[in-house]
Write an enzyme that holds these catalytic residues in place. Structure first.
Site, PDB file in Angstrom:
ATOM      1  N   TRP A 102      60.090  72.085 -68.173  1.00 42.75           N
ATOM      2  CA  TRP A 102      58.972  71.822 -67.249  1.00 42.75           C
ATOM      3  C   TRP A 102      59.266  72.309 -65.839  1.00 42.75           C
ATOM      4  O   TRP A 102      58.379  72.817 -65.162  1.00 42.75           O
ATOM      5  CB  TRP A 102      58.593  70.340 -67.264  1.00 42.75           C
ATOM      6  CG  TRP A 102      58.062  69.950 -68.608  1.00 42.75           C
ATOM      7  CD1 TRP A 102      58.637  69.112 -69.506  1.00 42.75           C
ATOM      8  CD2 TRP A 102      56.866  70.434 -69.238  1.00 42.75           C
ATOM      9  NE1 TRP A 102      57.879  69.035 -70.652  1.00 42.75           N
ATOM     10  CE2 TRP A 102      56.796  69.840 -70.507  1.00 42.75           C
ATOM     11  CE3 TRP A 102      55.870  71.317 -68.848  1.00 42.75           C
ATOM     12  CZ2 TRP A 102      55.745  70.096 -71.391  1.00 42.75           C
ATOM     13  CZ3 TRP A 102      54.820  71.578 -69.728  1.00 42.75           C
ATOM     14  CH2 TRP A 102      54.773  70.968 -70.974  1.00 42.75           C
ATOM     15  N   ASP A 176      58.325  65.291 -60.013  1.00 46.88           N
ATOM     16  CA  ASP A 176      57.500  65.261 -61.224  1.00 46.88           C
ATOM     17  C   ASP A 176      57.996  64.068 -62.053  1.00 46.88           C
ATOM     18  O   ASP A 176      59.030  64.147 -62.721  1.00 46.88           O
ATOM     19  CB  ASP A 176      57.667  66.576 -62.001  1.00 46.88           C
ATOM     20  CG  ASP A 176      56.912  66.561 -63.333  1.00 46.88           C
ATOM     21  OD1 ASP A 176      56.300  65.524 -63.657  1.00 46.88           O
ATOM     22  OD2 ASP A 176      56.954  67.585 -64.039  1.00 46.88           O
ATOM     23  N   LYS A 200      51.470  59.744 -70.771  1.00 50.32           N
ATOM     24  CA  LYS A 200      52.665  59.070 -71.299  1.00 50.32           C
ATOM     25  C   LYS A 200      52.631  57.581 -70.943  1.00 50.32           C
ATOM     26  O   LYS A 200      52.556  56.732 -71.810  1.00 50.32           O
ATOM     27  CB  LYS A 200      53.928  59.749 -70.803  1.00 50.32           C
ATOM     28  CG  LYS A 200      53.959  61.244 -71.186  1.00 50.32           C
ATOM     29  CD  LYS A 200      55.152  61.934 -70.603  1.00 50.32           C
ATOM     30  CE  LYS A 200      54.969  63.429 -70.495  1.00 50.32           C
ATOM     31  NZ  LYS A 200      54.915  64.137 -71.766  1.00 50.32           N
TER      32      LYS A 200
HETATM   33  C1  LIG Z   1      58.091  66.184 -67.043  1.00 47.20           C
HETATM   34  C2  LIG Z   1      56.813  66.850 -67.443  1.00 47.20           C
HETATM   35  N1  LIG Z   1      56.165  67.603 -66.536  1.00 47.20           N
HETATM   36  C3  LIG Z   1      55.026  68.227 -66.844  1.00 47.20           C
HETATM   37  C4  LIG Z   1      54.467  68.121 -68.092  1.00 47.20           C
HETATM   38  C5  LIG Z   1      53.178  68.863 -68.391  1.00 47.20           C
HETATM   39  O1  LIG Z   1      52.120  67.965 -68.421  1.00 47.20           O
HETATM   40  P1  LIG Z   1      50.654  68.455 -68.808  1.00 47.20           P
HETATM   41  O2  LIG Z   1      50.698  68.873 -70.248  1.00 47.20           O
HETATM   42  O3  LIG Z   1      49.810  67.244 -68.576  1.00 47.20           O
HETATM   43  O4  LIG Z   1      50.293  69.578 -67.918  1.00 47.20           O
HETATM   44  C6  LIG Z   1      55.087  67.341 -69.052  1.00 47.20           C
HETATM   45  C7  LIG Z   1      54.499  67.211 -70.403  1.00 47.20           C
HETATM   46  O5  LIG Z   1      55.059  66.703 -71.332  1.00 47.20           O
HETATM   47  C8  LIG Z   1      56.299  66.695 -68.728  1.00 47.20           C
HETATM   48  O6  LIG Z   1      56.953  65.952 -69.616  1.00 47.20           O
END
Ligand SMILES: Cc1ncc(COP(=O)(O)O)c(C=O)c1O
Length: 365
Positions: A102, A176, A200
């Site tokens: 991520w 994040d 989540k």
């Molecule tokens: C730490 C983290 N950041 C970002 C995301 C991306 O989230 P989204 O799919 O809502 O864009 C996730 C998705 O699992 C994640 O675990």
């Protein structure tokens, strides 16, 4: 068929009580005779939902008035672009330690969003297969960096910062927190912005919560279209247009549930209790189960591990699913097994998982 244990990384398990409340709210929101999906976003019933969601978040996270709470349509991936657009001047510098899939995506998006800026990567986790998060010494901030963007809990490789990294003098920390929001306290004085997608710990996919210091909104480095601008979202009270009303409502119900259960302190206690069980099962397996992350920074939330072969990994999650324990296949880019244990995950689910792990090792080890 009844409900089964769900360890999905997200969208993820929710408390049954909250799901029942949401089911009732679909038909009739608080005695109005109209369901939540059908209510106007500009009428008093939804005013109460939005105000309730904001109030519950503030109390739950002990978020000070220095910080604004925004509900923005789009997941965390959208914020990967909006954060630099809102906070990084042209020609500026921002630090992005790369600790998982991520953060790697966040780096690409930041570079595309502000091409004239320098996106520095003080820690390149890919070189060590993302097996740990950096110490302060491994993650030096760049002089003059506007912010340090980090991911406190790395959902895929299952690592977690025990304390935030250090940002440059005059810069701010941006976290994040998608896979750990409201599972432990946050040092708000140290953070300029904390964000999380909702699917989540907060309910419905497709929306993010942004908790941002108010003074940063006033210092936006460029004029942006309104839907890209955090300042515009703040000015409109998260209602520039028709907001994701059901997602905001579900977030409110989730926050009410966490408050009823004992708030962040209790969520943190449960997080540790779940992690202890799974980590013990891994550590007592004589190497049959191998964690992806170093012990010192293993995630208390996403237990990511491997079995001796990829075939055994596959057999493990398929057999588990047959036994009513679902969502255990690792992320498609990392492989292995991943058990995601967010705030809604009951200890009994983890007890079932651990019993399955022991039995699987006995019969396949
Ligand atoms: C730490 C983290 N950041 C970002 C995301 C991306 O989230 P989204 O799919 O809502 O864009 C996730 C998705 O699992 C994640 O675990």
């Amino acid at each position: 068929m009844g409900r089964i244990w769900n360890f999905s990384a997200g969208p993820a398990a929710m408390p049954e009580g909250v799901l029942r409340e949401l089911g009732a709210d679909l038909l009739d929101l608080e005695g109005t005779g109209i369901g939540i999906l059908e209510h106007s976003h500009r009428q008093p019933p939804f005013d109460r939902v939005l105000a309730g969601a904001l109030d519950c978040c503030r109390r739950l996270g002990e978020i000070p008035e220095t910080h604004e709470i925004l509900f923005v349509p789009g997941g965390a991936t959208l914020q990967f672009a909006l954060i630099p657009l809102n906070l990084l001047p042209d020609g500026g510098v921002a630090d992005y330690p790369d600790t998982d899939i991520w953060t790697a995506k966040a780096i690409v998006e930041a570079r595309d969003a502000v091409p004239s800026a320098r996106i520095a990567v003080p820690f390149e986790g890919k070189r060590c297969a993302y097996d740990h998060v950096p110490s302060d010494a491994e993650c030096p901030a760049s002089t003059g960096a506007a912010y340090m963007h980090y991911c406190s809990n790395n959902t895929v490789h299952g690592t977690q910062y025990r304390h935030p990294p250090r940002c440059a003098d005059g810069g701010v920390l941006i976290n994040d927190a998608s896979s750990e929001i409201f599972s432990r306290p946050v040092d708000w004085a140290a953070h300029g912005l904390v964000y999380a997608s909702a699917q989540k710990n907060l309910g419905v996919a497709g929306m993010s919560i942004i908790i941002v210091r108010r003074d940063l909104l006033q210092r936006a480095p460029r004029k942006l279209p309104s839907m890209f601008s955090y300042a515009a979202h703040a000015k409109a009270g998260s209602r520039i247009n028709t907001p994701p009303t059901f997602a905001i409502h579900a977030l409110w119900r989730m926050c009410q549930w966490m408050l009823r259960e004992g708030g962040v302190a209790e969520m943190e206690r449960r997080t540790h209790a779940r992690a202890r069980l799974v980590q013990h099962a891994i550590d007592a397996s004589d190497g049959f189960y191998t964690p992806l992350g170093h012990a010192a920074c293993r995630s208390l939330i996403n237990a990511s591990f491997r079995l001796p072969t990829a075939q055994l990994d596959d057999r493990f999650w398929r057999d588990a699913a047959r036994d009513g324990i679902d969502g255990l296949a690792g992320h498609r880019e990392a492989g292995g097994i991943r058990a995601s244990m967010y705030n809604s995950c009951p200890l009994s689910a983890v007890e079932a998982l651990v019993a399955f792990m022991r039995e699987f090792k006995r019969t396949n080890g």
